[in-house]
Design an enzyme around this catalytic site. Structure first.
Site, PDB file in Angstrom:
ATOM      1  N   LYS A  55      -9.309  14.473 -24.977  1.00  0.00           N
ATOM      2  CA  LYS A  55      -9.272  15.425 -24.953  1.00  0.00           C
ATOM      3  C   LYS A  55      -9.231  15.583 -26.368  1.00  0.00           C
ATOM      4  CE  LYS A  55      -6.126  15.064 -22.446  1.00  0.00           C
ATOM      5  NZ  LYS A  55      -6.200  14.404 -21.507  1.00  0.00           N
TER       6      LYS A  55
ATOM      7  N   ARG B  10      -0.559  22.784 -18.258  1.00  0.00           N
ATOM      8  CA  ARG B  10      -0.774  21.663 -17.794  1.00  0.00           C
ATOM      9  C   ARG B  10      -0.457  21.806 -16.205  1.00  0.00           C
ATOM     10  NH1 ARG B  10      -0.910  17.208 -21.782  1.00  0.00           N
ATOM     11  NH2 ARG B  10      -1.279  15.088 -20.699  1.00  0.00           N
TER      12      ARG B  10
ATOM     13  N   ARG C 187       1.303   4.125 -28.744  1.00  0.00           N
ATOM     14  CA  ARG C 187       1.632   5.127 -28.348  1.00  0.00           C
ATOM     15  C   ARG C 187       2.384   4.000 -26.888  1.00  0.00           C
ATOM     16  NH1 ARG C 187      -1.679   9.950 -26.440  1.00  0.00           N
ATOM     17  NH2 ARG C 187      -0.397  10.546 -24.282  1.00  0.00           N
TER      18      ARG C 187
HETATM   19  P1  AP5 Z   1      -8.160  10.059 -26.269  1.00  0.00           P
HETATM   20  O1  AP5 Z   1      -8.442  11.555 -27.386  1.00  0.00           O
HETATM   21  O2  AP5 Z   1      -7.117  10.051 -26.927  1.00  0.00           O
HETATM   22  O3  AP5 Z   1      -7.719  10.855 -25.262  1.00  0.00           O
HETATM   23  P2  AP5 Z   1      -6.889  11.836 -24.338  1.00  0.00           P
HETATM   24  O4  AP5 Z   1      -7.550  12.991 -23.402  1.00  0.00           O
HETATM   25  O5  AP5 Z   1      -6.616  12.869 -25.652  1.00  0.00           O
HETATM   26  O6  AP5 Z   1      -5.180  11.171 -23.777  1.00  0.00           O
HETATM   27  P3  AP5 Z   1      -4.400  11.457 -23.809  1.00  0.00           P
HETATM   28  O7  AP5 Z   1      -3.213   9.906 -23.370  1.00  0.00           O
HETATM   29  O8  AP5 Z   1      -3.913  11.481 -25.549  1.00  0.00           O
HETATM   30  O9  AP5 Z   1      -4.015  12.054 -23.011  1.00  0.00           O
HETATM   31  P4  AP5 Z   1      -2.413  12.851 -22.597  1.00  0.00           P
HETATM   32  O10 AP5 Z   1      -2.382  13.679 -21.137  1.00  0.00           O
HETATM   33  O11 AP5 Z   1      -1.811  11.365 -21.351  1.00  0.00           O
HETATM   34  O12 AP5 Z   1      -1.213  12.888 -23.783  1.00  0.00           O
HETATM   35  P5  AP5 Z   1      -0.847  14.000 -24.398  1.00  0.00           P
HETATM   36  O13 AP5 Z   1      -0.473  13.349 -25.469  1.00  0.00           O
HETATM   37  O14 AP5 Z   1      -1.278  15.268 -24.439  1.00  0.00           O
HETATM   38  O15 AP5 Z   1      -9.064   9.414 -25.788  1.00  0.00           O
HETATM   39  C1  AP5 Z   1      -8.405   8.186 -24.675  1.00  0.00           C
HETATM   40  C2  AP5 Z   1      -9.133   6.634 -25.685  1.00  0.00           C
HETATM   41  O16 AP5 Z   1     -10.538   6.663 -25.295  1.00  0.00           O
HETATM   42  C3  AP5 Z   1      -9.172   6.124 -27.385  1.00  0.00           C
HETATM   43  O17 AP5 Z   1      -8.844   5.360 -27.179  1.00  0.00           O
HETATM   44  C4  AP5 Z   1     -10.009   6.808 -27.580  1.00  0.00           C
HETATM   45  O18 AP5 Z   1     -10.880   6.531 -28.890  1.00  0.00           O
HETATM   46  C5  AP5 Z   1     -11.397   6.578 -26.232  1.00  0.00           C
HETATM   47  N1  AP5 Z   1     -12.439   7.725 -25.901  1.00  0.00           N
HETATM   48  C6  AP5 Z   1     -12.667   8.533 -26.012  1.00  0.00           C
HETATM   49  N2  AP5 Z   1     -13.543   9.116 -25.214  1.00  0.00           N
HETATM   50  C7  AP5 Z   1     -15.193   8.479 -25.162  1.00  0.00           C
HETATM   51  C8  AP5 Z   1     -16.098   8.039 -24.639  1.00  0.00           C
HETATM   52  N3  AP5 Z   1     -16.505   8.839 -24.099  1.00  0.00           N
HETATM   53  N4  AP5 Z   1     -16.140   6.921 -23.937  1.00  0.00           N
HETATM   54  C9  AP5 Z   1     -15.118   5.480 -24.223  1.00  0.00           C
HETATM   55  N5  AP5 Z   1     -14.018   5.752 -24.857  1.00  0.00           N
HETATM   56  C10 AP5 Z   1     -13.902   7.028 -25.705  1.00  0.00           C
HETATM   57  O19 AP5 Z   1       0.522  14.406 -24.071  1.00  0.00           O
HETATM   58  C11 AP5 Z   1       1.197  13.297 -23.765  1.00  0.00           C
HETATM   59  C12 AP5 Z   1       2.427  13.649 -22.887  1.00  0.00           C
HETATM   60  O20 AP5 Z   1       3.462  14.351 -23.525  1.00  0.00           O
HETATM   61  C13 AP5 Z   1       2.290  14.301 -20.978  1.00  0.00           C
HETATM   62  O21 AP5 Z   1       2.404  12.929 -20.368  1.00  0.00           O
HETATM   63  C14 AP5 Z   1       3.751  14.954 -21.628  1.00  0.00           C
HETATM   64  O22 AP5 Z   1       5.103  14.031 -20.721  1.00  0.00           O
HETATM   65  C15 AP5 Z   1       3.910  15.679 -22.392  1.00  0.00           C
HETATM   66  N6  AP5 Z   1       2.983  16.638 -22.231  1.00  0.00           N
HETATM   67  C16 AP5 Z   1       2.375  16.895 -22.856  1.00  0.00           C
HETATM   68  N7  AP5 Z   1       1.992  18.509 -23.373  1.00  0.00           N
HETATM   69  C17 AP5 Z   1       2.787  19.045 -21.933  1.00  0.00           C
HETATM   70  C18 AP5 Z   1       2.386  20.252 -21.299  1.00  0.00           C
HETATM   71  N8  AP5 Z   1       2.006  21.138 -21.104  1.00  0.00           N
HETATM   72  N9  AP5 Z   1       3.511  20.039 -20.709  1.00  0.00           N
HETATM   73  C19 AP5 Z   1       4.995  19.599 -19.802  1.00  0.00           C
HETATM   74  N10 AP5 Z   1       4.360  18.328 -20.788  1.00  0.00           N
HETATM   75  C20 AP5 Z   1       3.327  17.833 -21.706  1.00  0.00           C
HETATM   76 MG    MG Z   2      -4.382  13.112 -27.058  1.00  0.00          MG
END
Ligand code: AP5
Ligand code: MG
Length: 210
Positions: free
Chosen positions: A13, A88, A152
């Site tokens: 994402k 989410r 992270r």
């Molecule tokens: P990356 O682009 O970083 O993936 P991402 O989908 O952004 O993954 P996140 O880990 O950030 O998602 P998340 O939803 O768990 O975390 P968030 O910060 O939103 O890519 C991942 C890796 O793969 C990178 O190294 C990249 O280079 C690589 N990559 C990308 N595309 C690729 C491809 N095509 N091929 C190969 N490699 C590739 O949320 C964190 C926490 O915050 C949650 O767990 C929750 O506790 C809280 N939170 C956030 N939003 C909410 C909400 N709406 N409600 C309640 N709690 C929330």
């Molecule tokens: Mg992310």
């Protein structure tokens, strides 16, 4: 154009949001980034968020919805935005419909077996860049800005397992939610590179804009 980026942890994402921001000038609003900035700043929201994030659980809806609602009241959203990591669950999606007009939900579909390695191997920089350790060849600094790379806190196997359970239990039902609204665009990531996924998204957006 206002879009949602939906996908499991590690689906890409954030990666796609950076590329889309550059191409379309859309604002990137990531609830995860907002929480991490609050944690770094030692705010009350940050303290509360950390207690959930560290366990791979969702931060309570009332806190998260309030943050997004306030953010969407700022003037800069008029140019169009991408919501990364929000909504989410179905409750958040229903709330969002009360205060925002969403055009499209881009669902990045990645096989579960690829996610754990992607996340646990991810190293990030404060500037927003992210890398996989396998491509770093021992380098510990960011190629873009020279900043120190780090992992992270929630990118450890135990928390990732919990994050995936949360995703499949609470977030994945949004795929049907947006399908029913006729707003779903699913792109199959497979083992395709970020650039290949980006091409699919751009093709889908071009269809939509027509
Ligand atoms: P990356 O682009 O970083 O993936 P991402 O989908 O952004 O993954 P996140 O880990 O950030 O998602 P998340 O939803 O768990 O975390 P968030 O910060 O939103 O890519 C991942 C890796 O793969 C990178 O190294 C990249 O280079 C690589 N990559 C990308 N595309 C690729 C491809 N095509 N091929 C190969 N490699 C590739 O949320 C964190 C926490 O915050 C949650 O767990 C929750 O506790 C809280 N939170 C956030 N939003 C909410 C909400 N709406 N409600 C309640 N709690 C929330
Ligand atoms: Mg992310």
């Amino acid at each position: 154009m206002n879009i949602i980026l939906l996908g499991a942890p590690g689906a890409g994402k954030g990666t796609q949001a950076s590329m889309l921001a550059e191409k379309y000038g859309l604002l990137h609003i990531s609830t995860g980034d907002i929480f991490r900035a609050n944690i770094k700043g030692g705010t009350e929201i940050g303290k509360l968020a950390k207690s959930y994030i560290d366990k791979g659980l969702l931060v309570p809806d009332e806190v998260t919805c309030r943050i997004v609602k306030d953010r969407l009241m700022k003037d800069d959203v008029k140019r169009g935005y991408m919501l990364d990591g929000f909504p989410r669950n179905v409750f958040q999606a229903e709330e969002l419909d009360k205060f925002a007009k969403i055009d499209l939900c881009v669902n990045i579909d990645v096989e579960e077996r690829l996610l754990m390695d992607r996340i646990c191997g991810r190293r990030v920089c404060a500037c927003g860049e992210s890398y996989h350790v396998s491509a770093l060849n021992g380098r510990t600094t960011c190629a873009k800005c020279g900043g120190e790379l780090y992992r992270r806190d929630d990118d450890n196997p135990e928390t990732v397992k919990a994050r995936l359970e949360t995703y499949f239990g609470q977030t994945a039902p949004l795929i049907d939610f947006y399908k029913k609204q006729g707003k779903l665009l699913t792109v199959q990531s497979g083992e395709g590179s970020p650039e290949e996924v980006f091409k699919q998204i751009c093709a889908g957006l071009a269809e939509y804009v027509k």
